[in-house]
Design an enzyme around this catalytic site. Sequence first.
Site, PDB file in Angstrom:
ATOM      1  N   GLY A  16       0.868  -1.198   0.076  1.00 20.28           N
ATOM      2  CA  GLY A  16      -0.065   0.122   0.030  1.00 20.28           C
ATOM      3  C   GLY A  16       0.799   1.241   0.002  1.00 20.28           C
ATOM      4  N   ARG A  20      -2.638   8.448   3.881  1.00 19.06           N
ATOM      5  CA  ARG A  20      -2.822   9.416   5.119  1.00 19.06           C
ATOM      6  C   ARG A  20      -1.579   9.996   5.570  1.00 19.06           C
ATOM      7  NH1 ARG A  20      -7.036   6.208   8.744  1.00 19.06           N
ATOM      8  NH2 ARG A  20      -6.163   4.418   7.177  1.00 19.06           N
ATOM      9  N   TYR A 107       1.502  -7.331   8.965  1.00 12.52           N
ATOM     10  CA  TYR A 107       1.478  -5.925   7.958  1.00 12.52           C
ATOM     11  C   TYR A 107       2.772  -5.228   8.236  1.00 12.52           C
ATOM     12  CZ  TYR A 107      -3.658  -6.086   7.751  1.00 12.52           C
ATOM     13  OH  TYR A 107      -5.299  -6.555   7.432  1.00 12.52           O
ATOM     14  N   GLY A 108       3.112  -4.642   7.099  1.00 14.41           N
ATOM     15  CA  GLY A 108       4.291  -4.052   7.251  1.00 14.41           C
ATOM     16  C   GLY A 108       4.514  -2.847   7.845  1.00 14.41           C
ATOM     17  N   ASP A 109       3.256  -2.281   8.120  1.00 13.76           N
ATOM     18  CA  ASP A 109       3.279  -0.940   8.893  1.00 13.76           C
ATOM     19  C   ASP A 109       3.012  -1.096  10.328  1.00 13.76           C
ATOM     20  OD1 ASP A 109       0.608  -1.670   8.777  1.00 13.76           O
ATOM     21  OD2 ASP A 109      -0.409  -0.204   7.868  1.00 13.76           O
ATOM     22  N   ARG A 340      34.684  13.128  11.933  1.00 12.15           N
ATOM     23  CA  ARG A 340      33.471  13.387  10.885  1.00 12.15           C
ATOM     24  C   ARG A 340      33.442  12.060  10.230  1.00 12.15           C
ATOM     25  NH1 ARG A 340      33.872  15.911   5.464  1.00 12.15           N
ATOM     26  NH2 ARG A 340      35.786  16.968   6.160  1.00 12.15           N
ATOM     27  N   ALA A 387      47.631  23.743  18.986  1.00  8.90           N
ATOM     28  CA  ALA A 387      46.258  24.512  18.841  1.00  8.90           C
ATOM     29  C   ALA A 387      46.409  25.092  17.437  1.00  8.90           C
ATOM     30  CB  ALA A 387      45.934  25.432  19.877  1.00  8.90           C
TER      31      ALA A 387
HETATM   32  C1  UD1 Z   1      -7.643  -4.311   7.633  1.00  9.34           C
HETATM   33  C2  UD1 Z   1      -8.717  -5.313   8.089  1.00  9.34           C
HETATM   34  C3  UD1 Z   1      -9.437  -5.005   9.193  1.00  9.34           C
HETATM   35  C4  UD1 Z   1      -8.732  -4.576  10.474  1.00  9.34           C
HETATM   36  C5  UD1 Z   1      -7.369  -3.924  10.084  1.00  9.34           C
HETATM   37  C6  UD1 Z   1      -6.316  -3.812  11.171  1.00  9.34           C
HETATM   38  C7  UD1 Z   1      -9.365  -6.226   5.627  1.00  9.34           C
HETATM   39  C8  UD1 Z   1     -10.153  -6.261   4.735  1.00  9.34           C
HETATM   40  N1  UD1 Z   1      -9.584  -5.503   6.737  1.00  9.34           N
HETATM   41  O1  UD1 Z   1      -8.339  -3.228   7.322  1.00  9.34           O
HETATM   42  O2  UD1 Z   1     -10.480  -6.097   9.515  1.00  9.34           O
HETATM   43  O3  UD1 Z   1      -9.406  -4.494  11.412  1.00  9.34           O
HETATM   44  O4  UD1 Z   1      -6.791  -4.039   8.844  1.00  9.34           O
HETATM   45  O5  UD1 Z   1      -5.733  -2.993  11.045  1.00  9.34           O
HETATM   46  O6  UD1 Z   1      -8.130  -6.784   5.699  1.00  9.34           O
HETATM   47  N2  UD1 Z   1      -2.107  -4.090   1.648  1.00  9.34           N
HETATM   48  C9  UD1 Z   1      -1.556  -4.589   0.380  1.00  9.34           C
HETATM   49  N3  UD1 Z   1      -2.230  -4.632  -0.740  1.00  9.34           N
HETATM   50  C10 UD1 Z   1      -3.644  -4.414  -0.600  1.00  9.34           C
HETATM   51  C11 UD1 Z   1      -4.226  -4.053   0.457  1.00  9.34           C
HETATM   52  C12 UD1 Z   1      -3.452  -3.572   1.504  1.00  9.34           C
HETATM   53  O7  UD1 Z   1      -0.199  -4.783   0.509  1.00  9.34           O
HETATM   54  O8  UD1 Z   1      -3.912  -4.597  -1.870  1.00  9.34           O
HETATM   55  C13 UD1 Z   1      -1.515  -3.812   2.695  1.00  9.34           C
HETATM   56  C14 UD1 Z   1      -1.614  -2.331   3.209  1.00  9.34           C
HETATM   57  O9  UD1 Z   1       0.039  -1.666   2.813  1.00  9.34           O
HETATM   58  C15 UD1 Z   1      -1.271  -2.328   4.917  1.00  9.34           C
HETATM   59  C16 UD1 Z   1      -2.105  -3.824   4.980  1.00  9.34           C
HETATM   60  O10 UD1 Z   1      -2.232  -4.342   3.958  1.00  9.34           O
HETATM   61  O11 UD1 Z   1      -0.038  -2.524   5.339  1.00  9.34           O
HETATM   62  C17 UD1 Z   1      -3.584  -3.576   5.567  1.00  9.34           C
HETATM   63  O12 UD1 Z   1      -4.525  -2.836   4.535  1.00  9.34           O
HETATM   64  P1  UD1 Z   1      -5.453  -1.684   4.921  1.00  9.34           P
HETATM   65  O13 UD1 Z   1      -5.963  -1.200   3.570  1.00  9.34           O
HETATM   66  O14 UD1 Z   1      -4.667  -0.572   6.012  1.00  9.34           O
HETATM   67  O15 UD1 Z   1      -6.367  -2.488   5.591  1.00  9.34           O
HETATM   68  P2  UD1 Z   1      -7.441  -1.951   6.839  1.00  9.34           P
HETATM   69  O16 UD1 Z   1      -8.426  -1.100   6.164  1.00  9.34           O
HETATM   70  O17 UD1 Z   1      -6.689  -1.494   7.956  1.00  9.34           O
HETATM   71 MG    MG Z   2      -4.848  -0.092   8.054  1.00 12.43          MG
END
Ligand code: UD1
Ligand code: MG
Length: 466
Positions: A16, A20, A107-109, A340, A387
Amino acid sequence: MIRMPQPLTVVILAAGLGTRMKSRKAKVLHRAGGKALVEHVVETALALTSRERIFVVVGHQADEVRKAVSTPGIGFIEQAEQKGTGHAVMVGRGVLEPMGGYLMILYGDSPLLRVATLQRLIHTVTDSGAAGVLMTAEMSDPTGYGRVLRDSHGHVESVVEQKVATPEQLGIREANMGIYCYRADLFWEHVGQIRPNNPACEYYLTDMAEILHRAGHPVDAMRIDDEREALGINTRVELAEVDRVLRDRKLRELMLGGVTIEKPETVTIDADVRIGIDTVVSPFVQILGKTTIGENCRIGACSILKDSELEDDVLIEPFTVVGTSKVEKWSQVGPFARLRMENHVEEGAHIGNFVELKKTRLGAKSKANHLAYLGDSTIGARVNVGAGTITCNYDGFAKHQTRIGEGAFVGSNSTLVAPIEIGEGAYLGAGSVITEPVPPDALAIGRSRQVNKAEWARKRRALHKK
Ligand code: UD1
Ligand code: MG
């Protein structure tokens, strides 16, 4: 690494953009605790399974994200178009399905997840014989999260996303943290049933719970006490919060390991830093990158050390900046000194205020105590650098070397025009501009002779009185 009946594969979703964050940079590339977010998660995964079973799903700025993962041997899965969390895993089917065993999705975040919590998740699924387990938390305000619906046996019936939940479902406080561990065989057998039948037209990974439940394979939920552990960063405000948590953890770990940290709330120490016992870190210090510090050192207030190595018993006085340098034991540096880059300060050397070193080796017990620039130099043991000494290492085109032999005495305000060599035990008269090599044990004076003009000043005063 933990022992499991069957091997574990970890998939880290990191495709992703993170709208935000209001950034030109993909979210997982932002840094907290001194490292890119995705790096933290990869490191956590490395504590659970072997590197060839870890995969990162990349999409936005895929190349940069790959580069940010420094561990070699980690797999990458390209998700060119982000069509949802379910889609992110499905695009990796070709490499992931043959791995078998258990499949964990992170999740990577979410860099705060602890290894112990994920081990508990794994044990929950292996011990219960369930098809999978979701990590959940009871939240006072679960807005934005998927809500967990349970059946009469306590198994998960489905996860309902905020956007499509009924008012009654929105009242549920058990929230899906988005972290799962599934039996791989059942996961892959059923994942094809996920449909993009939601307002966002995305493939939701959360649908797996309902699909498996319907197929008669129970899915469990594992509650964590503190949902902040699973916090996924969405904004820079959350980035700062996570940074603080990671830094607090690091400081605690160091303090419990025998390091004194004064006013820890003012100190910044990166995740990979190592510090020996009885070292004292003063307020407002930053210790960054892969710095290692020995035992019984003192790091003075407001100093910044990056990618450097300090042996035992080193004293860094306040306001000192050290980058990619090595400082041997019993040395003293600062206050207001700058090592440095690529310097090597040998045992017991002293570097004082307003002294800059660059690509310089300063021999054991040598001293450069005040106001000097020593660049591209090799300085022997027991040399006294007066110095105001300057190495003129640059001629406008290239850098040149200065060599100063053991025991030499460099008079104050000497200008050493490189390339130049000062022999062992030589003396340089103060204020000399040295352009020729100085043989060992010689005295070199490179300045114009002093002339005293008798009565000159008195005559001038008399002239002005008229
Ligand atoms: C998701 C969950 C939600 C949960 C929440 C917790 C789903 C549908 N919902 O929602 O139930 O409460 O996490 O934080 O899964 N990503 C990809 N590829 C994509 C979409 C997302 O790699 O196509 C990655 C994003 O970069 C992110 C993670 O997956 O790191 C989560 O995606 P995000 O869209 O934030 O899901 P939430 O809406 O938070
Ligand atoms: Mg999220």
